[in-house]
Design an enzyme around this catalytic site. Structure first.
Site, PDB file in Angstrom:
ATOM      1  N   LYS A 148     -26.935   4.261 -12.295  1.00  0.00           N
ATOM      2  CA  LYS A 148     -26.188   4.676 -11.130  1.00  0.00           C
ATOM      3  C   LYS A 148     -26.068   3.507 -10.157  1.00  0.00           C
ATOM      4  CE  LYS A 148     -28.207   6.795  -7.774  1.00  0.00           C
ATOM      5  NZ  LYS A 148     -28.938   5.983  -6.776  1.00  0.00           N
ATOM      6  N   ASP A 177     -29.815   9.405 -15.035  1.00  0.00           N
ATOM      7  CA  ASP A 177     -30.223   9.900 -13.721  1.00  0.00           C
ATOM      8  C   ASP A 177     -31.724  10.031 -13.841  1.00  0.00           C
ATOM      9  OD1 ASP A 177     -31.136  11.619 -11.647  1.00  0.00           O
ATOM     10  OD2 ASP A 177     -29.068  12.186 -11.272  1.00  0.00           O
ATOM     11  N   HIS A 178     -32.470   9.117 -13.247  1.00  0.00           N
ATOM     12  CA  HIS A 178     -33.891   9.058 -13.582  1.00  0.00           C
ATOM     13  C   HIS A 178     -34.656  10.306 -13.145  1.00  0.00           C
ATOM     14  CE1 HIS A 178     -34.520   7.645  -9.431  1.00  0.00           C
ATOM     15  NE2 HIS A 178     -35.809   7.878  -9.594  1.00  0.00           N
ATOM     16  N   LYS A 182     -38.252  12.780 -14.870  1.00  0.00           N
ATOM     17  CA  LYS A 182     -39.519  13.102 -14.205  1.00  0.00           C
ATOM     18  C   LYS A 182     -40.157  14.310 -14.885  1.00  0.00           C
ATOM     19  CE  LYS A 182     -38.194  11.317  -9.663  1.00  0.00           C
ATOM     20  NZ  LYS A 182     -39.147  10.287  -9.285  1.00  0.00           N
ATOM     21  N   GLU A 216     -37.915  10.597   1.687  1.00  0.00           N
ATOM     22  CA  GLU A 216     -38.568   9.319   1.434  1.00  0.00           C
ATOM     23  C   GLU A 216     -39.066   8.736   2.752  1.00  0.00           C
ATOM     24  OE1 GLU A 216     -36.680   6.883  -1.918  1.00  0.00           O
ATOM     25  OE2 GLU A 216     -34.968   7.572  -0.750  1.00  0.00           O
ATOM     26  N   ASP A 235     -25.886   8.082  -2.815  1.00  0.00           N
ATOM     27  CA  ASP A 235     -27.097   7.518  -3.418  1.00  0.00           C
ATOM     28  C   ASP A 235     -28.025   8.594  -3.981  1.00  0.00           C
ATOM     29  OD1 ASP A 235     -28.833   5.207  -3.934  1.00  0.00           O
ATOM     30  OD2 ASP A 235     -30.153   6.053  -2.395  1.00  0.00           O
ATOM     31  N   HIS A 240     -28.985  12.946  -7.944  1.00  0.00           N
ATOM     32  CA  HIS A 240     -30.316  13.550  -8.113  1.00  0.00           C
ATOM     33  C   HIS A 240     -30.388  14.990  -7.606  1.00  0.00           C
ATOM     34  CE1 HIS A 240     -31.250   9.527  -9.125  1.00  0.00           C
ATOM     35  NE2 HIS A 240     -31.544   9.071  -7.920  1.00  0.00           N
TER      36      HIS A 240
END
Ligand code: BG6
Length: 490
Positions: A148, A177-178, A182, A216, A235, A240
């Protein structure tokens, strides 16, 4: 499961993502003995660099990001796999020499699975793919990974998908899409579809609303050059948060098969209520952090960050309310929020159930709070079900809220692999279930674009918020207008 011999070619191989995530992830797989002896990792980037200089760079990154798992033996084995290729993918780049050399390296192992990992700016995805094609480097066992951001709007995403699709088939393309890698995100599938308990309640009949928070504490760090042209909606939310929303909301797929899962997610993306024009004003809030403090340490405001325009209107926080227009979910608001420099690093999904229809308990014995299922994705991973119980004691029926708590650290005393470890190996295995299909990415952009357009037309600046707080007060007003509050389960 078995990993075939591979050549991992990482474009942007000296960049932030490679150093922070990709090389450490491959190294952890080395430590766990999962990499086949013949596996090679070839970093490709524009600058001149020797193989040894590249190894030194990786050593330095691993010593920062791998911690005490970094041993001499594993490093020796890993370093042997590493090499560096100097290539330039820009259209006007004159020399093709580096490409020839890369091609020759790959030709030494024609039978290897080839992974071309594009961790570069997205406008290079097309040109790099074309170069690889011209070089004859794309074998049937080749795959390409697109990091991305996949474009910055629908048109650019389509263009990139077209360009890459000219030389790679859709089944060779892995859009990462990391978040999908997870552990706790994959666990949403287990929670929902390996337990009979939740599915009968999983609709507007019993669910009042859903909250998804990805907060974050970091600022934009050294990524201002990218981030200032992007912002929190592009972003984080377009990818996500929408992926999390899909996993929460999708209907049970018939199998875990790549297309069965992605078909169901796509239906959700297509059923998202559009947020357009005047609705943008009432259903979204954008914010931008000002100077403040994180963990007691003063931090600068967004406008003073390196590579950020002094008058930037880029949002570093977004909160919004959306809805899924289908039989299961109509009338159930989904509240999403994400931002940088917030009060804590925490990603969490809250399923807020409806209140009981009628209380048999005496008034004054304590309020009956609606049940809540909280899925904490990170850190301190857990699933908590908040229930009403009787407070022990002879004094009559007093109610109190208590929680069933499934803590992952306590239940599974094993290390949690990073998302990239799983995903990087899935690419070699050729399993795209946890990657985004073209139609998903484009549906997500179609939904995000009207919001971005309305913001771009709006002369007002994002709401300021102090670093270390939970965002602008307008985000609180957004949910309180509906008689609800943001739930922080910590
Ligand atoms: C990335 C964003 O995709 O995700 C970053 O570009 C963000 O801005 C990161 O910091 C958050 O990922 P994680 O895994 O730390 O929650």
């Amino acid at each position: 499961s078995h990993i075939s011999a591979f050549d991992y070619v990482v474009f942007g191989g000296t960049g932030d993502l490679a150093m922070r995530k990709l090389l450490p992830a491959l190294f952890h797989r080395e430590l766990d003995g999962q990499l086949p002896p013949e596996g090679r990792v070839i970093a490709a980037a524009r600058g001149a660099m020797s193989d040894d200089a590249y190894r030194a760079l990786v050593w330095e990154a691993l010593s920062r990001h791998v911690g005490d798992r970094l041993t001499d033996d594993a490093w020796t084995a890993f370093a042997r796999r590493l090499s560096y290729a100097q290539v330039d993918a820009r259209m006007d780049a004159r020399s093709g020499e580096g490409w020839e050399a890369l091609g020759a390296t790959l030709d030494q192992r024609p039978d290897h699975v080839r992974v071309f990992y594009l961790a570069t700016a997205p406008d290079l995805f097309g040109p790099i793919s074309q170069r690889l094609h011209d070089l004859g480097a794309i074998t049937p066992r080749s795959r390409v990974v697109l990091e991305k951001p996949l474009g910055h709007d629908l048109a650019s995403a389509r263009r990139i998908n077209d360009e890459v699709g000219r030389v790679f088939t859709e089944s060779q393309i892995f859009r990462i899409d990391h978040y999908l890698g997870k552990e706790t995100v994959q666990n949403l599938l287990a929670l929902r579809f390996a337990n009979a308990l939740f599915e009968p309640l999983w609709s507007s009949a019993w669910i009042d609303h859903v909250q998804i928070t990805v907060a974050e504490t970091v600022g934009v760090e050294n990524r201002g050059g990218y981030y200032d042209g992007s912002g929190a909606l592009r972003d984080m939310v377009q990818n996500h948060l929408l992926q999390l929303l899909c996993l929460v909301a999708m209907a049970p797929p018939a199998t875990l098969d790549r297309d069965a899962v992605r078909d169901e997610k796509l239906k959700i993306l297509r059923a998202l209520a559009p947020i357009e024009n005047a609705d943008v004003e009432t259903l979204t809030v954008r914010g931008q952090y000002r100077a403040g403090a994180i963990d007691g340490q003063p931090v600068p405001g967004y406008l003073s960050e390196p590579l950020v325009a002094a008058d930037s209107a880029t949002e570093t926080f977004v909160a919004l309310k959306t809805e899924i227009r289908d039989w299961r979910w109509a009338g159930v608001p989904f509240y999403l929020r994400s931002g940088k420099r917030l009060g804590a690093k925490v990603s969490e999904i809250v399923i807020a159930f409806k209140p009981i229809p009628h209380s048999i308990f005496p008034v004054g014995g304590g309020a009956v709070a609606p049940n809540r299922l909280v899925v904490r994705l990170q850190p301190d991973e857990h699933i908590r079900l908040h229930l009403m119980t009787k407070e022990p004691g002879p004094g009559g029926m007093r109610l109190r809220e208590a929680a069933l708590n499934l803590s992952f650290a306590e239940t599974f005393k094993s290390r949690f692999p990073d998302a990239y470890e799983r995903l990087l190996m899935d690419v070699v295995r050729g399993n795209p279930t946890l990657f985004m299909r073209r139609d998903e990415v484009e549906a997500a952009w179609s939904w995000a674009e009207p919001i971005l357009n309305a913001w771009a037309r709006d002369p007002r600046r994002p709401h300021p918020y102090t670093a270390g707080t939970w965002g602008p007060s307008a985000a609180i007003a957004l949910i309180e207008r509906d008689g609800r509050t943001w739930i922080d389960d910590h």
